[in-house]
Design a protein around this motif. Structure first.
Motif, mmCIF file in Angstrom:
data_model
loop_
_atom_site.group_PDB
_atom_site.id
_atom_site.type_symbol
_atom_site.label_atom_id
_atom_site.label_comp_id
_atom_site.label_asym_id
_atom_site.label_seq_id
_atom_site.Cartn_x
_atom_site.Cartn_y
_atom_site.Cartn_z
ATOM 1 N N UNK A 85 -22.933 -10.804 21.139
ATOM 2 C CA UNK A 85 -23.098 -12.178 20.666
ATOM 3 C C UNK A 85 -23.161 -12.253 19.136
ATOM 4 N N UNK A 86 -23.293 -11.116 18.477
ATOM 5 C CA UNK A 86 -23.412 -11.080 17.017
ATOM 6 C C UNK A 86 -22.040 -10.892 16.373
ATOM 7 N N UNK A 87 -21.965 -11.142 15.072
ATOM 8 C CA UNK A 87 -20.705 -10.913 14.376
ATOM 9 C C UNK A 87 -20.525 -9.416 14.101
ATOM 10 N N UNK A 88 -19.318 -9.034 13.677
ATOM 11 C CA UNK A 88 -19.002 -7.618 13.477
ATOM 12 C C UNK A 88 -19.919 -6.952 12.469
ATOM 13 N N UNK A 89 -20.294 -7.666 11.425
ATOM 14 C CA UNK A 89 -21.166 -7.093 10.393
ATOM 15 C C UNK A 89 -22.535 -6.735 10.990
ATOM 16 N N UNK A 90 -23.094 -7.632 11.784
ATOM 17 C CA UNK A 90 -24.391 -7.376 12.417
ATOM 18 C C UNK A 90 -24.281 -6.236 13.428
ATOM 19 N N UNK A 91 -23.189 -6.206 14.180
ATOM 20 C CA UNK A 91 -22.980 -5.132 15.152
ATOM 21 C C UNK A 91 -22.947 -3.773 14.462
ATOM 22 N N UNK A 92 -22.132 -3.690 13.422
ATOM 23 C CA UNK A 92 -21.997 -2.435 12.695
ATOM 24 C C UNK A 92 -23.314 -2.050 12.026
ATOM 25 N N UNK A 93 -23.998 -3.025 11.446
ATOM 26 C CA UNK A 93 -25.285 -2.751 10.806
ATOM 27 C C UNK A 93 -26.307 -2.207 11.789
ATOM 28 N N UNK A 94 -26.338 -2.788 12.977
ATOM 29 C CA UNK A 94 -27.322 -2.335 13.965
ATOM 30 C C UNK A 94 -27.005 -0.923 14.443
ATOM 31 N N UNK A 95 -25.744 -0.674 14.756
ATOM 32 C CA UNK A 95 -25.376 0.648 15.267
ATOM 33 C C UNK A 95 -25.547 1.706 14.178
ATOM 34 N N UNK A 96 -25.193 1.384 12.946
ATOM 35 C CA UNK A 96 -25.445 2.332 11.849
ATOM 36 C C UNK A 96 -26.946 2.584 11.715
ATOM 37 N N UNK A 97 -27.735 1.535 11.883
ATOM 38 C CA UNK A 97 -29.193 1.680 11.842
ATOM 39 C C UNK A 97 -29.699 2.598 12.940
ATOM 40 N N UNK A 98 -29.099 2.522 14.129
ATOM 41 C CA UNK A 98 -29.485 3.413 15.226
ATOM 42 C C UNK A 98 -29.217 4.869 14.852
ATOM 43 N N UNK A 99 -28.053 5.108 14.246
ATOM 44 C CA UNK A 99 -27.698 6.476 13.847
ATOM 45 C C UNK A 99 -28.711 6.989 12.821
ATOM 46 N N UNK A 100 -28.972 6.202 11.790
ATOM 47 C CA UNK A 100 -29.902 6.622 10.734
ATOM 48 C C UNK A 100 -31.317 6.811 11.287
ATOM 49 N N UNK A 101 -31.759 5.880 12.113
ATOM 50 C CA UNK A 101 -33.113 5.973 12.671
ATOM 51 C C UNK A 101 -33.238 7.190 13.590
ATOM 52 N N UNK A 102 -32.207 7.476 14.365
ATOM 53 C CA UNK A 102 -32.275 8.630 15.267
ATOM 54 C C UNK A 102 -32.320 9.929 14.467
ATOM 55 N N UNK A 103 -31.640 9.973 13.317
ATOM 56 C CA UNK A 103 -31.710 11.163 12.465
ATOM 57 C C UNK A 103 -33.125 11.345 11.911
ATOM 58 N N UNK A 104 -33.741 10.254 11.473
ATOM 59 C CA UNK A 104 -35.116 10.337 10.963
ATOM 60 C C UNK A 104 -36.084 10.740 12.074
ATOM 61 N N UNK A 105 -35.870 10.194 13.261
ATOM 62 C CA UNK A 105 -36.720 10.504 14.403
ATOM 63 C C UNK A 105 -36.617 11.988 14.753
ATOM 64 N N UNK A 106 -35.401 12.519 14.797
ATOM 65 C CA UNK A 106 -35.208 13.939 15.116
ATOM 66 C C UNK A 106 -35.880 14.817 14.072
ATOM 67 N N UNK A 107 -35.792 14.425 12.815
ATOM 68 C CA UNK A 107 -36.430 15.189 11.751
ATOM 69 C C UNK A 107 -37.949 15.195 11.922
#
Length: 188
Positions: free
Chosen positions: A108-130
């Motif tokens: 339901x979100x625009x492409x910018x929000x979609x990409x921002x959220x998924x990029x955020x998931x990648x970054x957050x998962x890296x911090x979580x693993x660390x």
């Protein structure tokens, strides 16, 4: 559930609210998050319910400390909760994943929000693993410091789950990113 986390910690020995918060921050936070205010509110509820008691310890040159202890009724409550059997284990597997709820509706979100959220998931998962990579050492030290080395294998099992979950989350979020890149590339 926080009630049982606090009772469980108190079953290892008397603690201040600050000490309970530190243990949550250092070892339990990867699977159960609690703020300082939630912990102190829960301690008050435990006292009001007769499951814990507290006393003030005076200190020279420093503020007094309130130290909490589990009562026999608190030990009984904890024991009943732990004696859940197979049905309890099955119900414990049903979890809430806010990140999946948000991702589910991300169409339901625009492409910018979609990409921002998924990029955020990648970054957050890296911090979580660390962060998770440090938990086994922290958990291992608690057994020795608290005189509860016989209980540390169970702490280590939860740390192992956290490490495996962090790795899976990293792989999954990267796969989501790749899929989104492909989807957005196809739409151009």
């Amino acid at each position: 559930m926080l009630k049982y986390g606090v009772l469980g910690l108190l079953s290892y020995g008397d603690m201040t609210g600050y000490e309970i918060m530190a243990i949550f921050r250092d070892s339990l936070a990867f699977f159960w998050n609690a703020s300082t205010s939630q912990i102190y509110r829960e301690l008050q509820h435990l006292e009001d319910g007769g499951l814990a008691t507290s006393c003030v310890q005076e200190q020279d040159g420093r503020p007094n400390r309130r130290v909490y202890s589990i009562t026999e009724a608190g030990r009984g409550e904890l024991s009943c909760w732990l004696d859940c059997g197979e049905d309890g284990a099955l119900s414990d597997m049903r979890m809430r994943f806010p990140l999946l709820l948000r991702l589910f509706f991300m169409g339901e979100a625009d492409e910018k929000a979609q990409l921002g959220y998924v990029r955020g998931l990648v970054a957050a998962s890296e911090r979580f693993a660390s962060a998770m990579s440090e938990v086994p050492d922290i958990v291992g030290g608690y057994g020795a410091r608290t005189g509860n080395a016989d209980k540390s294998p169970f702490w280590e099992m939860t740390a192992d789950f956290g490490l495996r979950y962090a790795r899976m989350l990293g792989e999954w979020s990267q796969a989501c990113r790749e899929r989104l890149d492909t989807m957005q590339g196809d739409q151009r």
